[in-house]
Design an enzyme around this catalytic site. Sequence first.
Site, PDB file in Angstrom:
ATOM      1  N   HIS A  88       0.231  -1.083   0.027  1.00 20.57           N
ATOM      2  CA  HIS A  88      -0.391   0.519  -0.480  1.00 20.57           C
ATOM      3  C   HIS A  88       1.063   1.264  -0.323  1.00 20.57           C
ATOM      4  O   HIS A  88       1.461   0.852   0.872  1.00 20.57           O
ATOM      5  CB  HIS A  88      -0.565   0.015   1.361  1.00 20.57           C
ATOM      6  CG  HIS A  88      -2.028   0.777   0.941  1.00 20.57           C
ATOM      7  ND1 HIS A  88      -3.516   0.781   0.431  1.00 20.57           N
ATOM      8  CD2 HIS A  88      -1.969   2.272   1.892  1.00 20.57           C
ATOM      9  CE1 HIS A  88      -4.017   1.195   0.090  1.00 20.57           C
ATOM     10  NE2 HIS A  88      -3.405   2.584   0.901  1.00 20.57           N
ATOM     11  N   SER A  89       0.835   2.054  -1.029  1.00 16.59           N
ATOM     12  CA  SER A  89       1.529   3.193  -0.962  1.00 16.59           C
ATOM     13  C   SER A  89       3.076   3.201  -1.178  1.00 16.59           C
ATOM     14  O   SER A  89       3.642   2.226  -2.199  1.00 16.59           O
ATOM     15  CB  SER A  89       1.175   4.499  -0.019  1.00 16.59           C
ATOM     16  OG  SER A  89       1.522   6.026  -0.480  1.00 16.59           O
ATOM     17  N   LEU A  90       3.779   3.755  -0.171  1.00 19.22           N
ATOM     18  CA  LEU A  90       5.114   3.077   0.225  1.00 19.22           C
ATOM     19  C   LEU A  90       5.154   1.785  -0.303  1.00 19.22           C
ATOM     20  O   LEU A  90       6.377   0.947  -0.658  1.00 19.22           O
ATOM     21  CB  LEU A  90       5.924   4.021   0.651  1.00 19.22           C
ATOM     22  CG  LEU A  90       7.259   2.991   1.441  1.00 19.22           C
ATOM     23  CD1 LEU A  90       8.005   4.054   0.521  1.00 19.22           C
ATOM     24  CD2 LEU A  90       7.503   3.555   2.942  1.00 19.22           C
TER      25      LEU A  90
END
Length: 258
Positions: A88-90
């Site tokens: 998720h994201s990073l």
Amino acid sequence: MKTVTDLRPPPAGASIRLLCFHHAGGAASSFAAWRDGLGPGVTVVPVQLPGRGRLVREPRFRDFDRLLDRLDEQLDPLLDEPYAVYGHSLGGMIAHELTRRRLATARRAPELLMVGACPPPHLPRSAVAPRDASDAELVSWIRDLDGMPDRVLRHPEWLRRSVALLRDDLRLAHSRPHRAVVPLAVPVRVLTSARDPLLTPAQAREWARHTTYDVQVHTMPGGHFFHREFPEVTLKVVGRLLQHCEYQASGSSNQASR
């Protein structure tokens, strides 16, 4: 040095592992409910980056390739059986780069690469908070994403620690090297939200440049942190995406045992 995840053997009946990489400023605990939510056929393996949770006393990484070196070394023993990854994201950046590294070194790749709220790596990183952002600017940026609970804002020491963690994780994101686009021989599934300012639907579709297989984009309710806002919906989508992998992995295991 503690390991980044729990290396227990998978439970009986599990046919695929799912490695989960958390967002900037987050922790592996964001995937705690996934262990029960995805059922007995999936072994959920939340990966904890150093500097938080049970690894809180370990220094946080600010260099992307050094972090990959550690993750690659410690996770490799888990990846000799069928597995998938979600980031998720990073965490999506990490999941993609780890997959890329394993393919480049002729090791087993995931059956499926799932990224949530994560722009494809060839796009500019202008949406990420700048390196020189002040503490106040970082707080404003993460609050606009609904990523900081009000209870943290009410406790100065919690806020200080949260901002320091977020700052180091964003430095880590900025340190990710710009590499030439190399399409990976892994199917890619993108989870995004129409209300996420960091990833538009058009940008999500550009993940097609990073795979030789098909790309599917799944639009979720909520914003950048839809996996926390709508956990049941997220688990339903992830579970459905894993079903085909789980079936293939189970079939391969049955054939191998004959």
